[in-house]
Scaffold this active site. Sequence first.
Site, short mmCIF file in Angstrom:
data_model
loop_
_atom_site.label_atom_id
_atom_site.label_comp_id
_atom_site.label_asym_id
_atom_site.label_seq_id
_atom_site.Cartn_x
_atom_site.Cartn_y
_atom_site.Cartn_z
N ASP A 40 0.80 -1.18 0.10
CA ASP A 40 -0.07 0.09 -0.05
C ASP A 40 0.97 1.38 0.05
O ASP A 40 1.92 1.00 0.21
CB ASP A 40 -0.85 -0.17 1.30
C1 GLC Z 1 -4.34 4.67 -0.10
C2 GLC Z 1 -5.16 3.07 0.23
C3 GLC Z 1 -5.37 2.03 -0.75
C4 GLC Z 1 -5.37 2.73 -2.17
C5 GLC Z 1 -3.85 3.36 -2.26
C6 GLC Z 1 -3.47 3.92 -3.65
O1 GLC Z 1 -3.57 4.67 0.95
O2 GLC Z 1 -4.93 2.79 1.40
O3 GLC Z 1 -6.50 1.55 -0.46
O4 GLC Z 1 -5.56 1.84 -3.07
O5 GLC Z 1 -3.36 4.07 -1.11
O6 GLC Z 1 -4.37 5.17 -3.81
#
Ligand code: GLC
Length: 731
Positions: A273
Amino acid sequence: MLPGFCLRGYSQKKSIDQRVDSLMKLMTLEEKAGQLNQYSGKEVTGPVTGRQTYLLNDIKAGLVGSMLNVRGVKDTREIQAAALQSRLKIPLLFSLDVIHGYKTIFPIPLAEAASWDLEAIRLSAHIAAKEAAASGLHWTFAPMVDIGRDPRWGRVMEGAGEDPFLGSKIAVARVKGFQGEELGGTDAVMACAKHFAAYGAAMAGRDYNAVDMSSQLLWETYLPPFKAAADAGVATFMNSFNTLNGIPATGNSYLQRDILKDAWKYKGFVVSDWGSIGEMIPWGYANDLNDAALKAINAGSDMDMESEAYKKNLVQLVKENKVDVKLIDDAVRRILYKKFELGLFDDPYRFSDYKREQKVMNDPQSRLIARDVAQRSVVLLKNPDNILPLAKTTQTIAVIGPLGKSKRDLEGSWIPQSDTILVTTLFDGLSRKISKSSKLLYAKGCNINDDKDSDFAEAVETAKKADIVIMALGESWDMSGEAKSRTDIHLPGKQEALFEAIRATGKPVVVVMMAGRPLIFDKIADHASAILYAWWLGAEAGNAIANVVFGDYNPSGKLPLTFPRSVGQIPLSYSYYNTGRPVKNLKDIKYKSAYIDSPNGPRYAFGFGLSYTSFDYSDLSLSKSSIKGNESSDLSFTLKNTGKFAGEEVVQLYLQDVVSSVVRPVKELKDFQKIALKPGESRTIRFTIDKEKLSFFNRSLQWGAEPGSFKLMIGAASDDIRLEKTFELGL
Ligand code: GLC
């Protein structure tokens, strides 16, 4: 299967493996490490990591594998062209959070879960994929399959609620919707099961917080939707920001290697993430970015979103023999395999087609589908005097409340390419339905989340002019979602006070609650004439709610998670344990597992939702009252629509393992069906009872069923069991 098909299928699969092999033979270590890098485009969806939003030079040098937050044919073509200047011309993957729609915004995932309508949910994801794929995107970071049992956690909005069975079924529907039957179509994108794992159990409901839980709870409650997604062929996983029992998910080889890649034999790839690899430093699990990169690649994180840990350290770590190059090769292979499957090596621009972008984005059919999914997601919580549905000829209706004419608040928080101006407000939706002689008044009454009550008087005066009041209350779009945890989940601001002021006029009050999570609204629950929980329903919200208000659609939603009476009860689930001192009646709680200041039960239970019609359940029978080995028993009962409206009922099969080697909950959802019946129509409903339904993870975490008695329950809700029977599993 015809031999030709086999050979073609085999030769095609073999050719991807071969093509990956031959490409990897040409790649330098730097280029391999480059494939494990993902950078964000100009928009950011996380804390900016202190550098330019994206590095074109790295892309041209073949040191980037994927970009997120780049969308549209023009931009994706431009950046893909830069990638094709690299030595080996390896195309980029473009990804984005297409969570509940791309241009046509659908209801938030929690709302869709309330429909219990797997085909509607699949179709919603399919439309989102079609629009995303027409904009040059290859990959969405969805479905979010985290089990959510704590409504203080703002991200319950993005999931499918509290139950592993319902959550698993919805995970599969969304994976199939986004990906189609197989990857490669330009009307489908790679899906991503996230956030692996147990992110929804963050301590105190505070986002990004630690998670401590037993293996039992992890395996029986939080992992099943991920396993279902993996078995459904989800192309990618995303790990999570939380620790699991002291180890960050990003550096957790138990999760990413032992469970996902070894036990489940998962062949796709894992993206971290946003910045989560680097975040192992503040977690106190990594000394620095070099240490974080080492721990993440060893633990099975294949691609690094935005922390630059891999970019800055992997090559050196391999050269110093601190990281086995085999781990890099495995990660690169997984990523390249997907790029071949998507056909990007044959045509890197195949998803970036101007004509298709124009055609798909403006398909009116998509909005009609969004309206249908939205109306199926509405939950009727209260309607004791059948005030709903309203007659379209009602003389004067007053719409009162801060969400009555709101557009942005009805979309939720992930709205990539939405035209907010095109959102149908509740006021607009209602005004399109009422008769020519009817009048629709409006007063805002108060804001969503402040202490101002100076507009109450105007709202009261407006209410006095009406025959009935429809109040539009709830949360603003940025009160639920990522990084939106709340310690107090009451209806915010002065909205409940506004309700009291309007109720004091003596007019009947229908409340339409629009929010991204369960809220607490005691006075409204006790005194409203009717309550519709309408979540955030997206572009077609106003039309969908109006269809329900006037009976053009009979509400069929059921709650996918428990609504607590108070925050003090959280975490609260329908699938609770009986304890050694269960409360048998509220008058006798001395020395019982109870609170002295509140009943144990929720305000509204999992699986609860009313209809404008009524359903009768009868004649429960089992073809066998006991089974052994691999036998099964056919359960059947009769469902009858005993009211005067056609309607749909979600019949729920619950089961209790009465005595077992590990204490089991008082009930667990094991199956459901959504049945449409005309007034007076009856139907025999059937479920199969087999060992799988009776199984659980024992103390050694082996999945299996134990001989003994079981209670089978058929419910209209988890707290509304209509039929039950005991059942035996023999040796
Ligand atoms: C964010 C979220 C995740 C998302 C990613 C990209 O922090 O936790 O769900 O897909 O970053 O945007």
